[in-house]
Design a protein around this motif. Structure first.
Motif, short mmCIF file in Angstrom:
data_model
loop_
_atom_site.label_atom_id
_atom_site.label_comp_id
_atom_site.label_asym_id
_atom_site.label_seq_id
_atom_site.Cartn_x
_atom_site.Cartn_y
_atom_site.Cartn_z
N VAL A 198 -23.73 -13.48 22.32
CA VAL A 198 -24.24 -13.14 21.17
C VAL A 198 -23.12 -13.35 20.07
O VAL A 198 -23.36 -13.69 18.90
CB VAL A 198 -24.71 -11.45 21.05
CG1 VAL A 198 -24.89 -11.06 19.46
CG2 VAL A 198 -25.95 -11.38 21.91
N LEU A 199 -21.80 -12.82 20.35
CA LEU A 199 -20.75 -12.63 19.57
C LEU A 199 -19.88 -13.94 19.37
O LEU A 199 -19.32 -14.32 18.39
CB LEU A 199 -19.78 -11.56 19.79
CG LEU A 199 -20.06 -10.17 19.05
CD1 LEU A 199 -20.04 -10.24 17.66
CD2 LEU A 199 -21.50 -9.69 19.66
N VAL A 462 -38.23 -17.15 17.76
CA VAL A 462 -38.45 -18.68 17.36
C VAL A 462 -38.57 -18.77 16.02
O VAL A 462 -38.21 -19.46 15.09
CB VAL A 462 -39.80 -19.12 17.86
CG1 VAL A 462 -40.42 -20.03 17.36
CG2 VAL A 462 -39.90 -19.22 19.45
N SER A 463 -39.17 -17.67 15.17
CA SER A 463 -39.01 -17.70 13.79
C SER A 463 -37.74 -17.39 13.15
O SER A 463 -37.56 -17.96 12.21
CB SER A 463 -39.86 -16.44 13.04
OG SER A 463 -39.45 -15.07 13.48
N VAL A 464 -37.12 -16.82 13.84
CA VAL A 464 -35.58 -16.68 13.23
C VAL A 464 -34.94 -18.15 13.37
O VAL A 464 -34.40 -18.53 12.32
CB VAL A 464 -34.75 -15.75 14.18
CG1 VAL A 464 -33.20 -15.85 13.97
CG2 VAL A 464 -35.01 -14.32 13.62
N TRP A 465 -35.03 -18.85 14.69
CA TRP A 465 -34.64 -20.22 14.70
C TRP A 465 -34.92 -20.99 13.59
O TRP A 465 -34.16 -21.84 13.00
CB TRP A 465 -34.80 -20.98 16.10
CG TRP A 465 -34.49 -20.10 17.15
CD1 TRP A 465 -33.37 -18.89 17.25
CD2 TRP A 465 -35.22 -19.91 18.45
NE1 TRP A 465 -33.39 -18.44 18.46
CE2 TRP A 465 -34.50 -18.99 19.10
CE3 TRP A 465 -36.28 -20.80 19.11
CZ2 TRP A 465 -34.64 -19.00 20.60
CZ3 TRP A 465 -36.38 -20.46 20.31
CH2 TRP A 465 -35.82 -19.59 21.25
N ALA A 499 -28.71 -15.90 17.91
CA ALA A 499 -30.08 -15.53 18.30
C ALA A 499 -30.21 -16.65 19.41
O ALA A 499 -31.11 -16.28 20.58
CB ALA A 499 -31.31 -15.33 17.26
N PHE A 500 -30.26 -17.85 19.15
CA PHE A 500 -30.55 -18.84 20.23
C PHE A 500 -29.62 -18.83 21.36
O PHE A 500 -30.19 -19.05 22.53
CB PHE A 500 -30.44 -20.49 19.38
CG PHE A 500 -30.44 -21.68 20.12
CD1 PHE A 500 -31.63 -22.07 20.84
CD2 PHE A 500 -29.27 -21.95 20.67
CE1 PHE A 500 -31.72 -23.06 21.49
CE2 PHE A 500 -29.44 -23.11 21.56
CZ PHE A 500 -30.43 -23.76 22.22
N PHE A 518 -26.62 -5.91 19.43
CA PHE A 518 -26.15 -6.73 18.53
C PHE A 518 -26.58 -7.86 17.82
O PHE A 518 -26.64 -8.32 16.74
CB PHE A 518 -24.70 -7.30 19.30
CG PHE A 518 -23.49 -6.27 19.59
CD1 PHE A 518 -23.02 -5.77 18.76
CD2 PHE A 518 -23.58 -5.93 20.93
CE1 PHE A 518 -21.96 -4.91 19.03
CE2 PHE A 518 -22.59 -5.07 21.37
CZ PHE A 518 -21.79 -4.64 20.24
N VAL A 519 -27.65 -8.32 18.69
CA VAL A 519 -28.48 -9.62 18.54
C VAL A 519 -29.31 -9.12 17.30
O VAL A 519 -29.67 -9.74 16.26
CB VAL A 519 -29.03 -10.39 19.51
CG1 VAL A 519 -30.33 -9.72 20.33
CG2 VAL A 519 -29.52 -11.88 19.14
#
Length: 547
Positions: A198-199, A462-465, A499-500, A518-519
């Protein structure tokens, strides 16, 4: 003498700023202090981390939620509109997931266990609701501040540096229960790798984006430390993260020559870092504290990265020469992206085909029959074959109602050990160790929250990507063509790729208290930046101070 008119106090603006500052403080505590919090060393580190997160998050909610509700009432009264409730596809996915989580809990036969979750994992109803509530709070009330990402990078760099030193038998801080299976202040290497997934993209992508010299130097150092600990920490899933990051950035680098050059610079950093690790090990051969024959052992000693520097340097020189041409357009070489993706698809397809054929064949394919990596069994992929099979068998045994809404938050183990045949196979493979998830996040979500929950959960990522990268790409084009565009919107790349990275890592891993919070917070920050761009476009910022 003219007296300057005193600005009228606006309680709506005051409340919204107060909520934003409180959320900033919460983010700072979670990202900057939480990773370093420990109690009694590695002894029950998961529980101690959870109780810290639970205490800080619960306290923050008691303070922030009433203020946020007051903001909504004041905005409705003063402005006449409630912009907070405009929903994006990501918002709708969060709401669907939240509904699925609550349905799975109230219809679960394991409500006591599902409330907070399995001991040591704590991914129950309350924690899932924490994730969702804070996503909406941050996306609606937090005012984006790009410098906070640098603070996050500084904190995670400290975690990574400590983990790297630990792997080479250096312990600046003596921690109770330390051994080769634990690193830094994160504990188990799988938990450490979840945090890494994540980081690490924050500083990695920041190098690829920035034109500022000091940020570039700092993020280059950050990237080198991150790669060094990713290569050596011991969990093979880190290599999935690293490979995924490089493939994604390569595909996104065709927008400009500068980005393609920075991509190759990141490739140089990888190769040079690996050779630095090799030199460290050759100089101090007894210092590396991990198992022989592992991927971490091999990657930190191989000469492949040394040889790779030559072709990388040749391509980089060509890019430098091409940069002298003002009309150089990387878009003309997009075919390379299609070829790369096609080759990767073919490789994955061929491997899947060989895995199926070699597993089904009585004696295996000739010359391949004894290769464990080409035999799908309970021991395939560090026993992922066994955990995935268990997850699939559980879902297969579930009645239709449970298939739709699941067996309850973090109730994977509770349901599993009610099924005699599945339990027998799990005990045969894992003995007395309790299997609490499928070691595949989406398969675990399918069991715990059902098909409805999985649709919502998949919809979030998926929507975030798609949405974040699409917006960042549009801003890139606008800036390139010298049209209007907010450069801060380019940071959407960081939130999307983080996120990916988390998602591809959790193909072989799980939700846990040191990565999942965190994500979701980063996704909320990205959504806040998305909404900020929409407000600027519609001129809504001007209405915030309207009497």
């Amino acid at each position: 003498m003219q007296v300057e008119k005193e600005e009228k106090f606006n309680i709506l603006s005051f409340c919204e700023e107060a909520v934003s500052l409180l959320l900033m403080a919460y983010l700072f505590i979670i990202f900057f202090f939480y990773p370093f919090y420990m109690q009694n060393g590695y002894v029950e580190i998961g529980s101690s981390k959870f109780f810290f997160y639970q205490m800080i998050t619960t306290g923050a909610l008691f303070v922030i939620v009433p203020l946020a509700a007051l903001c909504m009432l004041l905005r409705l009264k003063n402005v006449g509109t409630l912009s907070y409730i405009r929903l994006s596809f990501t918002d709708c996915s969060f709401l669907l997931y939240g509904v699925a989580v609550m349905l799975s809990y109230f219809c679960s036969q394991f409500r006591r266990e599902a409330l907070w979750g399995e001991k040591g994992w704590y991914m129950g109803l309350i924690i899932q609701l924490f994730f969702i509530v804070f996503y909406f709070l941050i996306s609606r009330f937090w005012e984006y501040e790009e410098k906070i990402l640098i603070a996050f990078a500084v904190s995670s760099a400290g975690v990574f540096l400590l983990g790297l030193l630990n792997r080479f038998s250096i312990y600046p801080v003596i921690i109770e229960g330390a051994n080769r299976e634990f690193l830094s202040t994160m504990g188990n290497i799988n938990w450490y790798c979840g945090y890494f997934s994540v980081l690490f993209p924050v500083g990695f992508v920041l190098y690829w984006l920035t034109d500022k010299r000091w940020i570039k130097i700092a993020s280059a150092l950050y990237t080198a430390i991150g790669i060094a600990t990713g290569v050596t920490q011991g969990s093979n899933s880190a290599f999935i993260v690293l490979a995924g990051l490089y493939v994604v950035l390569f595909c996104l680098s065709f927008r400009s020559l500068g980005r393609m050059k920075r991509f190759f610079e990141l490739a140089f950093i990888f190769c040079i870092t690996c050779q630095g690790l090799r030199l460290w090990r050759l100089t101090y051969p007894e210092s590396f504290d991990y198992y022989d024959g592992t991927l971490a052992d091999w990657m930190s000693m191989t000469r492949i990265t040394l040889y790779a520097i030559v072709p990388l340097a040749m391509v980089y020189v060509l890019l430098l020469l091409a940069g002298r041409k003002k009309d150089m357009d990387m878009g003309r070489y997009k075919m390379l992206r299609q070829i790369t993706l096609l080759v990767l698809t073919i490789i994955i397809g061929v491997y899947a085909m060989l895995l199926i054929l070699n597993t089904r064949a009585q004696d295996g394919i000739r010359f391949m029959g004894d290769q464990r990596i080409l035999i799908f069994s309970e021991y395939w992929g560090s026993s992922r074959g066994g955990t995935w099979t268990a997850g699939a068998n559980i879902f297969g045994e579930m009645p239709l109602s449970n298939k739709l809404i699941g067996v309850g938050p973090d109730s994977f183990a509770s349901y599993l050990y009610m099924l005699p045949e599945v339990t027998e196979k799990v005990v045969d493979q894992f003995g007395t160790s309790r299997l609490t998830n499928a070691h595949n996040e989406w398969l675990t979500v399918l069991v715990n929250h059902g098909i409805i929950g999985l649709i919502g959960y998949a919809g979030i990522f998926v929507s975030v990507w798609i949405r974040f990268i699409y917006r960042a790409e549009r801003i890139t084009v606008s800036l390139k063509e010298k049209r209007e565009g907010d450069k801060r919107q380019l940071y959407l790349y960081i939130f999307a790729i983080s996120a990916f990275s988390y998602t591809i890592h959790n193909i072989v891993s799980f939700q846990q208290i040191l990565s999942t919070p965190f994500v979701f917070l980063l996704i909320g920050m990205g959504e806040s930046l998305m909404r900020e761009g929409k407000k600027e476009k519609k001129g809504e910022f001007q209405s915030l101070d309207r009497p």
